[in-house]
Design an enzyme around this catalytic site. Structure first.
Site, short mmCIF file in Angstrom:
data_model
loop_
_atom_site.label_atom_id
_atom_site.label_comp_id
_atom_site.label_asym_id
_atom_site.label_seq_id
_atom_site.Cartn_x
_atom_site.Cartn_y
_atom_site.Cartn_z
N ALA A 126 59.11 45.74 53.02
CA ALA A 126 59.14 47.11 52.50
C ALA A 126 57.91 47.89 52.97
O ALA A 126 56.86 47.31 53.25
CB ALA A 126 59.16 47.08 50.97
N GLY A 140 61.58 42.08 52.96
CA GLY A 140 62.74 42.80 53.47
C GLY A 140 63.03 42.48 54.94
O GLY A 140 64.18 42.53 55.38
N GLU A 183 65.05 39.43 54.85
CA GLU A 183 66.37 39.76 54.30
C GLU A 183 67.22 40.47 55.36
O GLU A 183 68.43 40.23 55.49
CB GLU A 183 66.22 40.62 53.04
CG GLU A 183 65.61 39.82 51.90
CD GLU A 183 65.34 40.65 50.66
OE1 GLU A 183 64.62 41.66 50.78
OE2 GLU A 183 65.85 40.30 49.59
N GLU A 186 57.79 38.54 47.40
CA GLU A 186 57.95 39.51 46.31
C GLU A 186 57.37 39.03 44.98
O GLU A 186 56.88 39.83 44.17
CB GLU A 186 59.43 39.86 46.12
CG GLU A 186 60.04 40.73 47.22
CD GLU A 186 60.37 39.97 48.50
OE1 GLU A 186 60.11 38.75 48.58
OE2 GLU A 186 60.89 40.61 49.43
#
Ligand code: NAI
Length: 699
Positions: free
Chosen positions: A61, A102, A105, A125
């Site tokens: 992120a 992210g 992911e 996270e």
């Protein structure tokens, strides 16, 4: 545009290009989605490669979007991943260097993955009090197996790509590239080889089971519970991974989403995200631009080889920077060097330091009795006795011998840095570097900015701090700087609580339950009660109308200075740090209370915590208003890194914001009504009153 698009032969290559770590902010996400669409609508393109420019595939992120609605602005990460899965043409993720959060992911949404060796792979996270929120908890167990994935998700720690590639049966990487340099070509080759393979493989279609099922999760839950104490996120990671094994993929995604959103609102996650941002913000000084030139620091001199001088020196030796220590007498130097040796040897014994590293560090240390030997040092840090006359003599000598442009720093904890600067002809080169004891361990460094300190001196010292792995926070010149000025008010409240009916153990227990590493009385015993005593004696003449409890003075009159004398507020057994309550001390407090005619009352833990913490907050508000600290988050960093304030509360200012400043002031008004407390102190600082009136927060 924060991703580049180009076609090489019949392969489209989308290269994330959002330095420094290709954060997946809105513009980058949009560029990926556009690239995918373009590739899918171009008949000459047969397959797609996604990779990252510069020093990362993607760090995840974009921190600038943290917690803001922008993070969810379409296309959000979930939508981009869905678009990847739905691409009619095969997509290969080519990951290198950093593939985290992210970023991982995103890669898991691709049909194939190829990794360069040495790539750090993580779902970090949990370190922000969250779980992965874009399918990480559902897809990673499908490619790595439940246990390996759970370990990564609960710890947040990075694992090297080549280690993951060795896990039996892993499906995270379809291929390992020979090196970072060959990754691009090998990714193109992989894409070529998959052009005609159908159906396209999707991680979501892989099975997800643990052979022991519930029994495994029960076991894991107990382990995680034991480790995660005040943090809800680790157990929630487990819950999400368990859902991956029990629910259909889409239902698992919904579970993950719900958990993620709930965690976003927890005070713990808010605190952790606040610290993450505060830590990065601390090194930024409003009027010192980040491109301010720095002075080269290749060698350091330290004046005084006592407790602080030795610890300070070790920081530089650890960083590979040569240190020359100066003392007045050879035996003091010998003692200082011996202590450094002893510290390193203890590390070697514990297996924390290799013998050759130890020798290498010691070889960087030299000593002298003569100032003339220091003239080549780029930075000199003074750590002699805390007496202005001694400082004056030292700085006059330093001014005489040091080369032009050298930085002259003082480790003083209470003296006026401007005054110290005035002892030299070069006040622009003088700065405070206030280390905390033990200086080789404690992470905090208060950088004290004098009225005349040059901007490049500040910029240099902040960079040096980073090099020696300290969290540096800038403080203006005032008595006690940020941290100790606040702690004085905290300690004063501790004294009033004793007068009103508490025991030291009761106060400490309440504060430790709140999360402080140590309550105020145990902390006093560790730091030495004589230090506070000396400060109070000075205050009695400087500020005769300031109210103090006399209990701490009575304690010091008995010679109970703390751990170093084996007795303070508590008793100590040699070689141990356990604080053993002492009946005589309790009696001393009771007698003093009786002499004052005070009838003890039962004081709740809540009152103890509020009085001590809000005392910090009110003083901090004055500090902010006076410009001693430039932002509230700096104060939070000081308390977390230097004073054992609980991380999950995000520092005193963040805590006050979360309690609500209105409520803080209401409590302060109540405390002001207590005749045994200090009503004048509880007058809300003007800044605090203003923020409440405007409905604002510190941060
Ligand atoms: P210390 O007493 O352990 O060491 C001071 C050393 O300076 C002694 O070895 C002494 O021989 C030497 N010294 C004295 N005058 C000197 C001179 N004119 N030239 C060369 N060497 C001289 O004291 P400590 O605790 O290391 O404190 C040093 C400074 O650090 C003080 O300014 C103190 O306020 C500050 N400080 C101390 C902290 C602590 O927790 N001890 C924390 C932060 C700052």
């Amino acid at each position: 545009m924060t991703a580049d698009y180009k076609v090489q032969g019949d392969i489209a290559v989308i290269t994330l290009n959002n330095p420094p770590v290709n954060g997946l902010g809105f513009a980058t996400r949009l560029a990926i989605a556009n690239g995918l669409e373009q590739a899918n609508s171009d008949p000459s393109v047969k397959a797609i490669v996604i990779t990252g420019a510069g020093k990362a595939f993607s760090g995840g992120a974009d921190i600038k979007e943290f917690g803001s609605p922008k993070a969810m602005q379409e296309p959000n990460l979930l939508s981009v991943i869905l678009a990847l899965e739905n691409s009619a043409k095969p997509v290969v993720a080519a990951v290198h260097s950093v593939c985290m959060g992210g970023g991982l992911e995103l890669a898991l949404g691709c049909h194939y993955r190829i990794a360069a060796p040495g790539c750090l792979v993580a779902l970090p996270e949990v370190k922000l009090g969250l779980i992965p929120g874009a399918g990480g908890t559902q897809r990673l167990p499908r490619v790595l197996g439940v246990e390996a994935a759970l370990n990564m998700i609960v710890s947040g720690e990075p694992v090297k790509s080549e280690m993951l590639a060795m896990l039996p049966g892993q499906k995270l990487f379809d291929k390992m590239a020979a090196s970072v340099d060959t990754l691009a070509q090998e990714a193109l080759d992989l894409a070529h080889s998959m052009v005609d393979v159908r159906p396209l493989p999707l991680v979501r279609n892989l099975p997800c089971k643990h052979p022991l099922g519930d029994a495994y999760f029960q076991f894991a839950r107990n382990m995680v519970k034991g480790m995660s104490k005040n943090y809800p996120a680790p157990l929630k990671c487990l819950e999400a991974v368990e859902a991956a094994t029990k629910q259909k993929f889409d239902a698992g995604m919904t579970t993950e989403r719900e958990i993620f959103i709930n965690l976003m609102w927890t005070p713990e996650s808010k605190a952790l995200r606040h610290i993450f941002v505060a830590d990065r913000a601390a090194s930024k000084i409003p009027d010192v631009p980040s491109d301010t030139p720095q002075r080269p620091i290749a060698s350091v001199a330290v004046i005084g080889a006592g407790t602080m001088g030795g610890g300070i020196s070790m920081n530089f030796l650890n960083a590979g920077i040569p240190v020359k220590m100066l003392e007045m007498k050879q035996d003091a130097l010998d003692r200082g060097v011996a202590t450094i040796r002893k510290n390193y040897e203890a590390q070697v014994k514990k297996g924390k330091l290799k013998q050759d590293k130890y020798e290498q560090r010691m070889s960087l240390l030299s000593t002298t009795l003569s100032y003339d030997d220091l003239k080549e040092a780029d930075l000199v840090i003074e750590a002699v006795f805390e007496e202005i006359g001694v400082k004056q003599a030292v700085f006059k000598e330093l001014d005489r011998v040091m080369k032009p442009g050298a930085i002259l720093a003082s480790n003083t904890s209470t003296l006026d840095v401007d005054k110290i600067a005035s002892f030299t002809q070069r006040p622009q080169d003088v700065v405070g570097m206030h280390f905390f004891s033990p200086a080789n361990v404690m992470k905090l460094l208060e950088v004290v900015r004098g009225a005349k300190t040059a901007k490049d001196v500040l910029a240099t010292v902040m960079a040096v701090a980073k090099k020696i792995k300290k969290t540096a926070v800038v403080s203006g010149v005032c008595d006690g700087f940020i941290g100790n000025r606040m702690i004085e008010q905290y300690g004063r409240q501790g004294g009033f609580l004793l007068d009103e009916g508490c025991t030291p153990a009761q106060v400490d227990k309440a504060m430790e339950k709140f999360g402080m590493a140590m309550g105020p009385f145990r902390m006093g015993d560790l730091a030495g009660n004589d230090i506070g005593w000396a400060i109070r004696k000075r205050r009695y003449s400087e500020k005769p109308d300031m109210k103090y409890s006399k209990t701490a003075d009575l304690l010091c009159e008995k010679g109970r200075f703390g751990q170093k004398t084996g007795a303070g507020w508590y008793d100590y057994v040699a070689g141990k740090r356990d604080a053993i309550p002492n009946a005589e001390v309790v009696k001393m407090i009771e007698d003093h209370r009786a002499a004052l005619g005070i009838k003890p009352r039962k004081i709740s833990d809540e009152e103890i915590v509020q009085r001590l913490v809000f005392a910090l907050v009110n003083e901090a508000a004055h500090i902010l208003e006076e410009g001693i600290a430039s932002k509230a988050s700096d104060i939070d960093m000081v308390y977390i890194m230097g004073y054992g304030f609980p991380v999950y509360r995000g520092g005193p200012m963040n805590y006050a914001d979360q309690v609500g400043l209105f409520n803080v002031v209401q409590a302060m008004n109540r405390f002001a009504q207590n005749p045994l407390d200090d009503a004048k102190f509880w007058q809300p600082a003007p800044l605090l009153a203003r923020l409440v009136a405007e409905g604002k927060t510190f941060n």
